[in-house]
Design an enzyme around this catalytic site. Structure first.
Site, PDB file in Angstrom:
ATOM      1  N   ASN A   9     -37.151   3.239  15.505  1.00 55.04           N
ATOM      2  CA  ASN A   9     -38.162   3.965  16.266  1.00 55.04           C
ATOM      3  C   ASN A   9     -37.461   5.051  17.108  1.00 55.04           C
ATOM      4  O   ASN A   9     -36.754   4.751  18.078  1.00 55.04           O
ATOM      5  CB  ASN A   9     -38.900   2.945  17.152  1.00 55.04           C
ATOM      6  CG  ASN A   9     -39.992   3.565  17.991  1.00 55.04           C
ATOM      7  OD1 ASN A   9     -39.862   4.685  18.456  1.00 55.04           O
ATOM      8  ND2 ASN A   9     -41.064   2.825  18.206  1.00 55.04           N
ATOM      9  N   ALA A  10     -37.666   6.318  16.723  1.00 57.66           N
ATOM     10  CA  ALA A  10     -36.961   7.436  17.360  1.00 57.66           C
ATOM     11  C   ALA A  10     -37.343   7.577  18.839  1.00 57.66           C
ATOM     12  O   ALA A  10     -36.525   7.993  19.664  1.00 57.66           O
ATOM     13  CB  ALA A  10     -37.270   8.735  16.619  1.00 57.66           C
ATOM     14  N   ASP A  68     -37.421  -5.889  21.291  1.00 60.48           N
ATOM     15  CA  ASP A  68     -38.758  -6.145  20.760  1.00 60.48           C
ATOM     16  C   ASP A  68     -39.729  -6.095  21.920  1.00 60.48           C
ATOM     17  O   ASP A  68     -39.464  -6.647  23.000  1.00 60.48           O
ATOM     18  CB  ASP A  68     -38.848  -7.485  20.027  1.00 60.48           C
ATOM     19  CG  ASP A  68     -40.022  -7.493  19.059  1.00 60.48           C
ATOM     20  OD1 ASP A  68     -40.249  -6.477  18.380  1.00 60.48           O
ATOM     21  OD2 ASP A  68     -40.753  -8.506  18.995  1.00 60.48           O
ATOM     22  N   THR A  69     -40.840  -5.416  21.694  1.00 59.65           N
ATOM     23  CA  THR A  69     -41.791  -5.141  22.769  1.00 59.65           C
ATOM     24  C   THR A  69     -43.201  -5.503  22.338  1.00 59.65           C
ATOM     25  O   THR A  69     -43.569  -5.296  21.180  1.00 59.65           O
ATOM     26  CB  THR A  69     -41.739  -3.633  23.131  1.00 59.65           C
ATOM     27  OG1 THR A  69     -40.444  -3.339  23.652  1.00 59.65           O
ATOM     28  CG2 THR A  69     -42.780  -3.263  24.166  1.00 59.65           C
ATOM     29  N   PHE A 148     -45.397   7.156  22.906  1.00 62.45           N
ATOM     30  CA  PHE A 148     -45.787   6.665  21.576  1.00 62.45           C
ATOM     31  C   PHE A 148     -46.623   5.398  21.738  1.00 62.45           C
ATOM     32  O   PHE A 148     -46.856   4.918  22.855  1.00 62.45           O
ATOM     33  CB  PHE A 148     -44.541   6.396  20.722  1.00 62.45           C
ATOM     34  CG  PHE A 148     -43.704   5.229  21.187  1.00 62.45           C
ATOM     35  CD1 PHE A 148     -42.849   5.363  22.263  1.00 62.45           C
ATOM     36  CD2 PHE A 148     -43.784   3.997  20.558  1.00 62.45           C
ATOM     37  CE1 PHE A 148     -42.084   4.291  22.706  1.00 62.45           C
ATOM     38  CE2 PHE A 148     -43.019   2.912  20.980  1.00 62.45           C
ATOM     39  CZ  PHE A 148     -42.165   3.073  22.063  1.00 62.45           C
ATOM     40  N   GLY A 149     -47.061   4.880  20.610  1.00 61.71           N
ATOM     41  CA  GLY A 149     -47.775   3.599  20.604  1.00 61.71           C
ATOM     42  C   GLY A 149     -48.999   3.614  21.508  1.00 61.71           C
ATOM     43  O   GLY A 149     -49.839   4.524  21.452  1.00 61.71           O
ATOM     44  N   ASP A 151     -49.133   4.118  24.677  1.00 65.00           N
ATOM     45  CA  ASP A 151     -48.891   4.840  25.938  1.00 65.00           C
ATOM     46  C   ASP A 151     -50.111   5.580  26.485  1.00 65.00           C
ATOM     47  O   ASP A 151     -50.330   5.574  27.699  1.00 65.00           O
ATOM     48  CB  ASP A 151     -47.725   5.834  25.775  1.00 65.00           C
ATOM     49  CG  ASP A 151     -46.367   5.150  25.915  1.00 65.00           C
ATOM     50  OD1 ASP A 151     -46.324   3.981  26.344  1.00 65.00           O
ATOM     51  OD2 ASP A 151     -45.358   5.794  25.583  1.00 65.00           O
ATOM     52  N   ARG A 177     -39.286  -1.168  29.168  1.00 64.73           N
ATOM     53  CA  ARG A 177     -38.017  -0.895  28.473  1.00 64.73           C
ATOM     54  C   ARG A 177     -36.966  -0.389  29.465  1.00 64.73           C
ATOM     55  O   ARG A 177     -35.806  -0.816  29.410  1.00 64.73           O
ATOM     56  CB  ARG A 177     -38.247   0.127  27.349  1.00 64.73           C
ATOM     57  CG  ARG A 177     -36.992   0.404  26.507  1.00 64.73           C
ATOM     58  CD  ARG A 177     -37.321   1.105  25.214  1.00 64.73           C
ATOM     59  NE  ARG A 177     -38.240   0.322  24.401  1.00 64.73           N
ATOM     60  CZ  ARG A 177     -39.546   0.591  24.283  1.00 64.73           C
ATOM     61  NH1 ARG A 177     -40.086   1.649  24.854  1.00 64.73           N
ATOM     62  NH2 ARG A 177     -40.316  -0.202  23.563  1.00 64.73           N
TER      63      ARG A 177
HETATM   64  P1  ITT Z   1     -38.255  -1.233  15.953  1.00 62.56           P
HETATM   65  O1  ITT Z   1     -38.647  -2.631  15.610  1.00 62.56           O
HETATM   66  O2  ITT Z   1     -37.657  -0.473  14.803  1.00 62.56           O
HETATM   67  O3  ITT Z   1     -37.404  -1.140  17.195  1.00 62.56           O
HETATM   68  P2  ITT Z   1     -41.113  -0.906  16.479  1.00 62.56           P
HETATM   69  O4  ITT Z   1     -41.970   0.320  16.671  1.00 62.56           O
HETATM   70  O5  ITT Z   1     -41.472  -1.866  15.390  1.00 62.56           O
HETATM   71  O6  ITT Z   1     -39.597  -0.396  16.333  1.00 62.56           O
HETATM   72  P3  ITT Z   1     -41.558  -3.039  18.433  1.00 62.56           P
HETATM   73  O7  ITT Z   1     -41.732  -4.005  17.336  1.00 62.56           O
HETATM   74  O8  ITT Z   1     -40.663  -3.412  19.578  1.00 62.56           O
HETATM   75  O9  ITT Z   1     -41.026  -1.629  17.869  1.00 62.56           O
HETATM   76  O10 ITT Z   1     -42.912  -2.605  19.101  1.00 62.56           O
HETATM   77  C1  ITT Z   1     -44.139  -3.015  18.603  1.00 62.56           C
HETATM   78  C2  ITT Z   1     -45.191  -1.999  18.893  1.00 62.56           C
HETATM   79  O11 ITT Z   1     -45.505  -2.031  20.285  1.00 62.56           O
HETATM   80  C3  ITT Z   1     -44.844  -0.543  18.603  1.00 62.56           C
HETATM   81  O12 ITT Z   1     -45.086  -0.218  17.263  1.00 62.56           O
HETATM   82  C4  ITT Z   1     -45.790   0.192  19.538  1.00 62.56           C
HETATM   83  O13 ITT Z   1     -47.082   0.288  18.986  1.00 62.56           O
HETATM   84  C5  ITT Z   1     -45.858  -0.749  20.727  1.00 62.56           C
HETATM   85  N1  ITT Z   1     -44.910  -0.330  21.757  1.00 62.56           N
HETATM   86  C6  ITT Z   1     -43.632  -0.742  21.922  1.00 62.56           C
HETATM   87  N2  ITT Z   1     -43.065  -0.138  22.971  1.00 62.56           N
HETATM   88  C7  ITT Z   1     -44.014   0.693  23.493  1.00 62.56           C
HETATM   89  C8  ITT Z   1     -44.045   1.595  24.572  1.00 62.56           C
HETATM   90  O14 ITT Z   1     -42.990   1.806  25.334  1.00 62.56           O
HETATM   91  N3  ITT Z   1     -45.170   2.260  24.795  1.00 62.56           N
HETATM   92  C9  ITT Z   1     -46.271   2.083  24.026  1.00 62.56           C
HETATM   93  N4  ITT Z   1     -46.320   1.258  22.973  1.00 62.56           N
HETATM   94  C10 ITT Z   1     -45.198   0.559  22.700  1.00 62.56           C
END
Ligand code: ITT
Length: 193
Positions: A9-10, A68-69, A148-149, A151, A177
């Site tokens: 995830n860039a 992981d978030t 992203f996501g 946000d 994060r």
């Molecule tokens: P990697 O596993 O390659 O690191 P990912 O996008 O799959 O990238 P995660 O599994 O940690 O990352 O995150 C799951 C989702 O949660 C991610 O696709 C976003 O939709 C959301 N997310 C994570 N961090 C976020 C943030 O800081 N702000 C908003 N949404 C976020």
């Protein structure tokens, strides 16, 4: 110090590099010849962070860390949580995920939510985890273009802006994060690796 960050995830990469600063150079899986998707099949953020870091250690033999978030929404019993990336579809469709979240919260007065990040660090074969949490609320419509996501839907407590209305530095100052990565940085500085 050069260290491998197990993410594809860039946006995450840029946020983490900004928190760690110039003392650390982040390598990506691709920099190390890992092109495939890194598996995350565990039922918890802790399990997934650990799985991603262990996968890269096996593939490269290098010290590394993974993040992981999840977005944990109170009125949805903690969902989407560990399923945040694949909430609406099998892929990482941010727009579909945001739409489903708004649908599932329609008419709901309790908009409380939090982002939680777990970072797993593998150093010399030893694993350490660091957690970062930010509490806040989910809006009824999107605001902002940054980040992203989820946000554009999330306003952290004590702020008027969504994460998507903040600069990267403003987001990192209060975000899940940012908090987890500052703990990681403090640990790495403390052992002067
Ligand atoms: P990697 O596993 O390659 O690191 P990912 O996008 O799959 O990238 P995660 O599994 O940690 O990352 O995150 C799951 C989702 O949660 C991610 O696709 C976003 O939709 C959301 N997310 C994570 N961090 C976020 C943030 O800081 N702000 C908003 N949404 C976020």
């Amino acid at each position: 110090m050069k260290i491998l960050f197990a993410t594809n995830n860039a946006h995450k990469l840029a946020e983490v590099q900004a928190v760690l600063g110039p003392a650390f150079t982040l390598l990506t899986p691709r920099d190390c010849g890992v092109e495939e998707e890194i598996p995350e099949e565990q039922p918890t953020l802790e399990g997934n962070a650990s799985q991603k870091a262990h996968y890269l250690l096996r593939r490269t033999g290098l010290d590394c860390f993974a993040d992981d978030t999840g977005l944990e929404v109170e009125a949805l019993g903690g969902a989407p949580g560990v399923h945040s990336a694949r909430y609406a579809t099998d892929g990482h469709d941010f727009d579909a995920n945001k739409r489903l979240l708004l649908e599932n919260l329609a008419g709901q007065n309790n908009r409380r939510a939090r982002f939680r990040t777990v970072v797993s660090l593998l150093l010399d074969g030893k694993e350490l985890q660091f957690e970062g949490i930010v509490e806040g609320r989910i809006l009824e419509e999107e605001r902002g273009q940054e980040g992203f996501g989820y946000d554009p839907l999330f306003v952290p407590d004590g702020c008027d802006k969504t994460f998507a209305e903040m600069s990267a530095d403003e987001k990192n100052a209060v975000s899940h994060r940012g908090r987890a990565i500052r703990k990681l940085a403090a640990y790495l500085h403390s052992i002067e690796k």
